[in-house]
Design a protein around this motif. Sequence first.
Motif, PDB file in Angstrom:
ATOM      1  N   LEU A  58      -1.695  -7.824 -11.006  1.00 21.60           N
ATOM      2  CA  LEU A  58      -0.899  -8.909 -10.428  1.00 21.60           C
ATOM      3  C   LEU A  58       0.248  -8.395  -9.565  1.00 21.60           C
ATOM      4  N   SER A  59       0.654  -7.165  -9.755  1.00 24.50           N
ATOM      5  CA  SER A  59       1.743  -6.615  -8.950  1.00 24.50           C
ATOM      6  C   SER A  59       1.288  -6.167  -7.572  1.00 24.50           C
ATOM      7  N   ARG A  60      -0.020  -6.041  -7.392  1.00 24.23           N
ATOM      8  CA  ARG A  60      -0.542  -5.589  -6.110  1.00 24.23           C
ATOM      9  C   ARG A  60      -0.536  -6.718  -5.096  1.00 24.23           C
ATOM     10  N   SER A  61       0.149  -6.505  -3.974  1.00 28.01           N
ATOM     11  CA  SER A  61       0.235  -7.546  -2.940  1.00 28.01           C
ATOM     12  C   SER A  61      -1.086  -7.784  -2.241  1.00 28.01           C
ATOM     13  N   ASP A  62      -2.018  -6.813  -2.311  1.00 22.48           N
ATOM     14  CA  ASP A  62      -3.309  -6.981  -1.659  1.00 22.48           C
ATOM     15  C   ASP A  62      -4.352  -7.610  -2.568  1.00 22.48           C
ATOM     16  N   LEU A  63      -3.953  -8.079  -3.753  1.00 26.18           N
ATOM     17  CA  LEU A  63      -4.892  -8.763  -4.640  1.00 26.18           C
ATOM     18  C   LEU A  63      -5.127 -10.179  -4.129  1.00 26.18           C
TER      19      LEU A  63
ATOM     20  N   PHE B  82       7.759  -5.061 -13.610  1.00 21.99           N
ATOM     21  CA  PHE B  82       8.034  -3.632 -13.761  1.00 21.99           C
ATOM     22  C   PHE B  82       7.284  -2.828 -12.709  1.00 21.99           C
ATOM     23  N   TYR B  83       6.003  -3.107 -12.519  1.00 25.31           N
ATOM     24  CA  TYR B  83       5.221  -2.363 -11.537  1.00 25.31           C
ATOM     25  C   TYR B  83       5.694  -2.650 -10.111  1.00 25.31           C
ATOM     26  N   GLN B  84       6.108  -3.880  -9.854  1.00 23.75           N
ATOM     27  CA  GLN B  84       6.583  -4.217  -8.519  1.00 23.75           C
ATOM     28  C   GLN B  84       7.839  -3.442  -8.152  1.00 23.75           C
ATOM     29  N   THR B  85       8.684  -3.153  -9.120  1.00 25.39           N
ATOM     30  CA  THR B  85       9.955  -2.468  -8.848  1.00 25.39           C
ATOM     31  C   THR B  85       9.879  -0.963  -9.058  1.00 25.39           C
ATOM     32  N   THR B  86       8.869  -0.495  -9.762  1.00 24.11           N
ATOM     33  CA  THR B  86       8.788   0.925 -10.106  1.00 24.11           C
ATOM     34  C   THR B  86       7.761   1.677  -9.268  1.00 24.11           C
TER      35      THR B  86
ATOM     36  N   PRO C 274       6.203   1.639  -5.795  1.00 22.26           N
ATOM     37  CA  PRO C 274       6.245   1.033  -4.454  1.00 22.26           C
ATOM     38  C   PRO C 274       4.879   1.072  -3.776  1.00 22.26           C
ATOM     39  N   HIS C 275       4.675   0.120  -2.864  1.00 20.53           N
ATOM     40  CA  HIS C 275       3.403   0.047  -2.152  1.00 20.53           C
ATOM     41  C   HIS C 275       3.196   1.265  -1.255  1.00 20.53           C
ATOM     42  N   GLU C 276       4.291   1.845  -0.779  1.00 21.70           N
ATOM     43  CA  GLU C 276       4.169   3.028   0.065  1.00 21.70           C
ATOM     44  C   GLU C 276       3.525   4.189  -0.678  1.00 21.70           C
ATOM     45  N   LEU C 277       3.786   4.276  -1.971  1.00 16.26           N
ATOM     46  CA  LEU C 277       3.170   5.332  -2.768  1.00 16.26           C
ATOM     47  C   LEU C 277       1.666   5.142  -2.838  1.00 16.26           C
ATOM     48  N   LEU C 278       1.223   3.890  -2.929  1.00 12.94           N
ATOM     49  CA  LEU C 278      -0.210   3.605  -2.924  1.00 12.94           C
ATOM     50  C   LEU C 278      -0.838   3.984  -1.587  1.00 12.94           C
ATOM     51  N   GLU C 279      -0.164   3.652  -0.498  1.00 15.03           N
ATOM     52  CA  GLU C 279      -0.709   3.989   0.825  1.00 15.03           C
ATOM     53  C   GLU C 279      -0.797   5.494   1.014  1.00 15.03           C
ATOM     54  N   THR C 280       0.196   6.219   0.517  1.00 15.92           N
ATOM     55  CA  THR C 280       0.164   7.680   0.623  1.00 15.92           C
ATOM     56  C   THR C 280      -1.006   8.258  -0.158  1.00 15.92           C
ATOM     57  N   SER C 281      -1.235   7.733  -1.364  1.00 15.67           N
ATOM     58  CA  SER C 281      -2.352   8.226  -2.159  1.00 15.67           C
ATOM     59  C   SER C 281      -3.690   7.901  -1.507  1.00 15.67           C
ATOM     60  N   ARG C 282      -3.793   6.772  -0.836  1.00 17.14           N
ATOM     61  CA  ARG C 282      -5.033   6.431  -0.137  1.00 17.14           C
ATOM     62  C   ARG C 282      -5.295   7.396   1.016  1.00 17.14           C
TER      63      ARG C 282
END
Length: 317
Positions: free
Chosen positions: A120-125, A181-185, A187-195
Motif C-alpha cells: 500500500l505504500s507503493r505509489s505505483d500500485l 512507516f514505509y512511505q517515510t522510511t 523513499p521511492h528514489e531508492l526503489l528507482e535506483t535498485s531497478r
Amino acid sequence: MSSATVGTRTDRATRRTSAGRRIKDPRSDKVLNIVMIVALLLFTTTIIYPFIYIISASVSNPTAVSSGEMWLWPIEPSLEAYRAVLDYPEIPRGFLNSLMYAGGSMLLGTFITTTGGYALSRSDLMGRNFFTLIFVFTMMFSGGMIPSYLVVRDLGLLNTPWAIIVPTAVSVWQLIVTRTFYQTTVPHELLETSRIDGASDFRFFVQIALPLSKPIIAVNLLLYGVGAWNSYFNALIYLTDSSLYPLQLVMRNILLENTFDPSKIAGIDPERIAAMQRLADQLKYALIIIASVPPLIAYPFVQKHFVKGMMIGSLKG
C-alpha cells in the motif's frame, strides 16, 4: 554622546534583559518540572500499586486479604497458591495454548501486515487508494459476531487453533501504521535506483526494505502478541473443547464463574478440600501474575524498536 557609550549602555541593557530571562526561565521551568513530577508520580502510583497489591495478595494469607488487613505488603507469605497452579491441570495446558496462539498470531499477523503495508505504500500500485478505503471501511463497519461465526464454521475452523489465529490475522490500524512507516522510511528514489541496478520488486523488498523495517516489525510483533495473549472472547465463541482453551479463558472461568475445583488437584486428601476453597481467591491473584509475566518479559527486548516504529509510523507522513 559617543557611539562607544551607546554601545556600552546597549550591552548593559542586553545583559540585564538576558539576566532577567535567565532568572525568570528557571523559575518557570522549576514550577513546570515540579508539576510534571507530581503528575508522573501519581500516574505511576496508580499503575504500580495495583500490581504490588496483586503480588502481595498472591502470597499472603487468604484470610488477611479478604478481611482487608493486607493492603500493600504480604502477610504470612507462602507459595501455596503457585504450587496449586502447577498442580491444577487446566492451567498449564491453557498457558501452553496461549503461547501457541500468541506465537501464531505474531508470525502470521506480522507477515501479512508487513507485506500489505509495503504494497500500500507503493505509489505505483494500481488501485492503492481504493484498497486503502476498503480497509478503512472495515474499521467503521463489520458484519458482526453471528456472520463472523458462520464464516469460521463454514471454513471448518471451529474447535481448531486456526479459529483463534486466522480471524485476527490483520489489524487495519497496524496496517495503516506500517504503510506510513514505509512511505517515510523507504523513499521511492531508492526503489528507482535498485531497478537501475537490475533488482526486482521482490529482491528490493527482501534485501532493502525488510532490513529497514526492524522498528515496525517489532511494533507488529508486540501488538499482535499481546492482543492474542490477552484475548479470550474468540476462544469463548469458537472453542468448545476445553483442551484448546487459552489461559485467559481458563482464568475467566475461575474468576467469573468460580469453576475452580480443588478435587482436580492430584494427591490432595478430601479433608483438605475445604482448606483449598479458601485458596480460591489467592489462586486468582497468582493467575493474574502468571498471565502478566510473558508480556513483561517480551517488552524490554523490543522497547527500543517499538518506540521508534510507533513514532515514525503514526506521526509522520
